[in-house]
Design an enzyme around this catalytic site. Structure first.
Site, PDB file in Angstrom:
ATOM      1  N   LYS A  91      38.585 -44.889  36.172  1.00  0.00           N
ATOM      2  CA  LYS A  91      37.217 -44.688  36.649  1.00  0.00           C
ATOM      3  C   LYS A  91      36.640 -43.339  36.225  1.00  0.00           C
ATOM      4  O   LYS A  91      35.441 -43.208  36.010  1.00  0.00           O
ATOM      5  CB  LYS A  91      37.170 -44.807  38.175  1.00  0.00           C
ATOM      6  CG  LYS A  91      37.541 -46.198  38.707  1.00  0.00           C
ATOM      7  CD  LYS A  91      36.429 -47.195  38.486  1.00  0.00           C
ATOM      8  CE  LYS A  91      36.791 -48.573  39.032  1.00  0.00           C
ATOM      9  NZ  LYS A  91      35.778 -49.585  38.691  1.00  0.00           N
ATOM     10  N   GLU A 113      28.636 -46.234  44.606  1.00  0.00           N
ATOM     11  CA  GLU A 113      29.246 -47.235  45.484  1.00  0.00           C
ATOM     12  C   GLU A 113      30.740 -47.223  45.178  1.00  0.00           C
ATOM     13  O   GLU A 113      31.152 -46.798  44.092  1.00  0.00           O
ATOM     14  CB  GLU A 113      28.657 -48.622  45.199  1.00  0.00           C
ATOM     15  CG  GLU A 113      29.322 -49.416  44.062  1.00  0.00           C
ATOM     16  CD  GLU A 113      29.202 -48.758  42.689  1.00  0.00           C
ATOM     17  OE1 GLU A 113      28.291 -47.942  42.488  1.00  0.00           O
ATOM     18  OE2 GLU A 113      30.034 -49.066  41.800  1.00  0.00           O
ATOM     19  N   SER A 379      45.341 -49.820  34.634  1.00  0.00           N
ATOM     20  CA  SER A 379      44.088 -49.148  35.008  1.00  0.00           C
ATOM     21  C   SER A 379      44.238 -48.082  36.086  1.00  0.00           C
ATOM     22  O   SER A 379      43.442 -47.149  36.135  1.00  0.00           O
ATOM     23  CB  SER A 379      43.041 -50.174  35.425  1.00  0.00           C
ATOM     24  OG  SER A 379      43.496 -50.940  36.519  1.00  0.00           O
TER      25      SER A 379
HETATM   26  C1  PLP Z   1      42.743 -49.123  39.381  1.00  0.00           C
HETATM   27  C2  PLP Z   1      41.572 -50.031  39.306  1.00  0.00           C
HETATM   28  N1  PLP Z   1      41.567 -51.012  38.399  1.00  0.00           N
HETATM   29  C3  PLP Z   1      40.526 -51.865  38.292  1.00  0.00           C
HETATM   30  C4  PLP Z   1      39.424 -51.789  39.132  1.00  0.00           C
HETATM   31  C5  PLP Z   1      38.344 -52.797  38.991  1.00  0.00           C
HETATM   32  O1  PLP Z   1      37.184 -52.302  38.401  1.00  0.00           O
HETATM   33  P1  PLP Z   1      36.797 -52.679  36.913  1.00  0.00           P
HETATM   34  O2  PLP Z   1      36.848 -54.152  36.786  1.00  0.00           O
HETATM   35  O3  PLP Z   1      35.425 -52.126  36.763  1.00  0.00           O
HETATM   36  O4  PLP Z   1      37.750 -52.010  36.008  1.00  0.00           O
HETATM   37  C6  PLP Z   1      39.382 -50.780  40.097  1.00  0.00           C
HETATM   38  C7  PLP Z   1      38.233 -50.669  40.998  1.00  0.00           C
HETATM   39  O5  PLP Z   1      38.206 -50.018  41.970  1.00  0.00           O
HETATM   40  C8  PLP Z   1      40.481 -49.885  40.181  1.00  0.00           C
HETATM   41  O6  PLP Z   1      40.498 -48.901  41.099  1.00  0.00           O
END
Ligand code: PLP
Lengths: 395, 265
Positions: A91, A113, A379
């Site tokens: 993020k 948000e 992620s």
């Molecule tokens: C570690 C992590 N992965 C994925 C997401 C999902 O968001 P996005 O689909 O925008 O990557 C989030 C959202 O809070 C997250 O914290």
């Protein structure tokens, strides 16, 4: 280069996207649209961004060959370690970019948000860095289930506003952030946390996250001799980490893109967040996209154990990747995600975020050849989800 | 169809009339109250009504209207049901009627079918805050015009002169002048900045009449609005007045409310 999967000059990906905003937001969105590409292309902006990504965020993040996970699934699995970023998820790639942009737009007040709280923390972090006021809207349900991140945001000086409307989750937090922007349009920039919202947000956020696949190309080349893997797997809430991991491969159709959505308690259970399986085209939060909704056009309350995937829509880029079949979509239940989180922890010593665990769970649905190269976008890390994990430790 | 267009136009042609327009949410307070509220408003001497189509995610509405929409949805309100309720409305209610809602609900119903239905029932205009002018012009205008529906657009203190002129040229019926950069339900009297904005717009001599909305709550603010525009729209204050009121008592309650707005206490 052909751009079948990039946004067009009207802000659409195929039939999805656009800017369906009330007149009150027009000046802000229009100013952003007019200036974001020019600002992002500016040499000083790029220098500032690169410096922060390197020295503050800790980029490039490693591309790690996961030997035991690879052996377990009989293929070659690399992990793109976005969990090693400052604040623990992808993020921050976006918030660092957007705060520099907000500065150049002359904005003094930042709103955001958040679902899992990762985007809220990443926003609070860059606001602290720049000495800007920060207000984060968060569904009251999420305030409870992501308590460590709420504490982090507060420690960083942000004001966290619990949202009590609707299902009290990410969708409702987004409504409230939009209302705030309508109320205070002149001094405020809205740092949206995913590739959602009115054009140009989806494209802008995708560009800031594209650093993930930019690095991946170099790192894969060094590790495997080819810039292109056979498969890339990423979880999708709104779709920003997936957009970043896919971005520089969109037009290379030999690379199989696998997007993983949260099935919650199961696709047909009535408690799911699998938008592409359950949704129809509709308009929410400023863009035309796939949306879970009733016959009458009321947006339905999604459900997932993971707050970051608990969203009834999906970014317009992903809606297009789905309907054009450029990406393959997988659906993973709460239980499968939990199992995958434990598996990754025990096999590689990495505790993933619950969102991320969905991407790993997809490995069980798919089969890859022993020579194939699979990249999973890791992620985020799982510290924020420990209380959920602990509950399941003994099950 | 020609007649439909004239209902809004005819209203504003009554030279010095201070136009009082009321917003309420369909299916609120009770599912079957829509027609009762409409008849009561007309009987009480209101000049125009905006009928809100409830939506799960009303991003331009403040808490009062959000809650009324939520309640209406829980009551079982849908757009199809609203059309059923309005089946014979023109037998009794003659004032201009405008539907106000969010694009998704209309989009799912089908734009063409929605416009057709509105025109059959005698609806005069439509307000869809999340359908901006440019997209309206590109994809929706022809259909709205074919069915004689006025598409009413918003302007705000942040709207540039160029933008306001374009909206004036493209919109129809009247222009909804948002009093401040706020979601509905904001409070109190107008600030100097707001008055300056109203006067700036007045000085532009637009071709369409302007009506001020957002934050109009009582006799004083209604009067203040009428000093700067052709009239005002009251939403949240009206919703608060009918909250929890029994169906049998709506007519009297609405009569009292309108009297107070027009004449003070
Ligand atoms: C570690 C992590 N992965 C994925 C997401 C999902 O968001 P996005 O689909 O925008 O990557 C989030 C959202 O809070 C997250 O914290």
């Amino acid at each position: 280069m052909s751009t079948n999967y990039q946004v067009n000059d009207k802000g659409y990906y195929g039939q999805y996207g656009g800017a369906f905003i009330p007149e009150m937001l027009y000046p802000n969105v229009e100013a952003l649209k007019a200036r974001y590409l020019e600002i992002m292309a500016d040499a000083q902006f790029q220098a500032d961004l690169q410096q922060l990504l390197r020295d503050y965020v800790g980029r490039p993040t490693p591309l790690y060959f996961a030997p035991r996970l690879s052996a377990h699934y009989g293929t070659r699995i690399y992990l793109k370690r976005e969990d090693l970023n400052h604040t623990g998820a992808h993020k921050i790639n976006n918030t660092v970019g957007q705060i520099l942009l907000a500065e150049r737009l002359g904005k003094k007040r930042i709103i955001a948000e958040t679902g899992a709280g990762q985007h809220g923390v990443a926003t609070a972090t860059v606001c602290a860095l720049k000495g800007m006021e920060c207000i984060v809207y968060m569904g009251a349900t999420d305030v409870e289930r992501q308590a460590p991140n709420v504490a982090r945001m507060r420690m960083l000086g942000a004001k966290v506003v619990p949202v009590h409307s609707g299902d009290k989750t990410l969708k409702d937090a987004t409504n409230e952030a939009i209302r705030d922007w309508i109320r205070y349009p002149e001094e405020t920039h809205y740092i949206i946390g995913s590739v959602v919202g009115p054009h140009p947000f989806p494209d802008m956020v995708a560009r800031f996250q594209a650093v993930i696949s930019e690095e991946m190309r170099r790192q894969l080349k060094a590790a495997t001799g080819s810039e292109c893997p056979d498969h890339i797997i990423a979880c999708v809430g709104g779709g920003s980490n997936a957009a970043g991991a896919f971005y520089h491969y969109l037009e290379e159709t030999q690379v199989n893109l696998i997007a993983v959505e949260a099935a919650g308690r199961g696709l047909q259970s009535g408690h799911s967040a699998a938008t592409t399986a359950l949704g129809r085209t509709g308009i929410l939060h400023g863009s035309k996209t796939l949306l879970m909704q009733t016959q009458d056009g009321q947006v339905t309350e999604p459900y997932s154990i993971s707050a970051g995937l608990d969203y009834p829509g999906i970014g317009p880029m992903h809606a297009h990747l789905f309907s054009s079949k450029r990406a393959q979509f997988q659906y993973v239940t709460d239980e499968e995600a939990l199992t995958a989180a434990f598996e990754l922890s025990r096999l590689e010593g990495i505790i993933p975020a619950l969102e991320t665990a969905h991407a790993f769970a997809a490995l069980k649905h798919l089969s890859f050849g022993p020579k194939e190269v699979v990249v999973i976008n890791l992620s985020g890390r799982g510290d924020k989800d420990l209380s959920t994990y602990i509950k399941h430790l003994n099950d | 169809m020609i007649a439909t267009k004239n209902r809004i136009k005819a209203l504003f042609e009554q030279g010095d009339k201070e136009v009082l327009s009321i917003y309420f949410t369909a299916g609120y307070p009770n599912l079957g109250d829509t027609v009762t509220v409409l008849k009561s408003l007309a009987a009480a001497g209101v000049d125009m009504v905006e009928i809100g189509i409830p939506f799960s995610d009303p991003m331009a509405d403040g808490p009062t209207i959000q809650q009324s929409g939520q309640r209406a949805l829980e009551n079982g309100m849908t757009l199809s049901l609203l059309f059923e309720q309005l089946e014979n409305i023109r037998e009794e209610v003659k004032i201009p009627l405008v539907l106000m809602g969010y694009l998704n609900v209309v989009y799912q119903y089908g734009i063409e079918l929605f416009c057709k239905k509105c025109s059959e029932l005698g609806i005069d205009g439509v307000i869809l805050p999340d359908l901006p002018m440019d997209l309206y012009e590109e994809a929706y205008k022809a259909t709205f015009e074919r069915y004689g529906l006025s598409f009413i657009q918003l302007i705000t203190p942040q709207s540039s002169e160029e933008r306001i002129r374009k909206i004036d040229a493209l919109s129809d019926g009247f222009i909804y002048m948002v009093s401040s950069a706020a979601t509905t339900g904001g409070a109190g009297q107008f600030s100097e900045a707001q008055e300056a904005y109203f006067e700036r717009v007045r000085g532009m001599n637009l071709s369409k009449p302007t009506v001020i909305g957002f934050g109009i709550a009582d006799h004083e603010s209604f009067q203040a609005a009428c000093a700067h525009a052709r009239g005002a729209i009251i939403g949240s204050a009206f919703i608060r007045a009918i909250r929890g009121v029994d169906t049998e008592e709506l007519a009297e309650c609405i009569h009292q409310f309108v009297q107070k707005i027009r004449f003070g206490n």
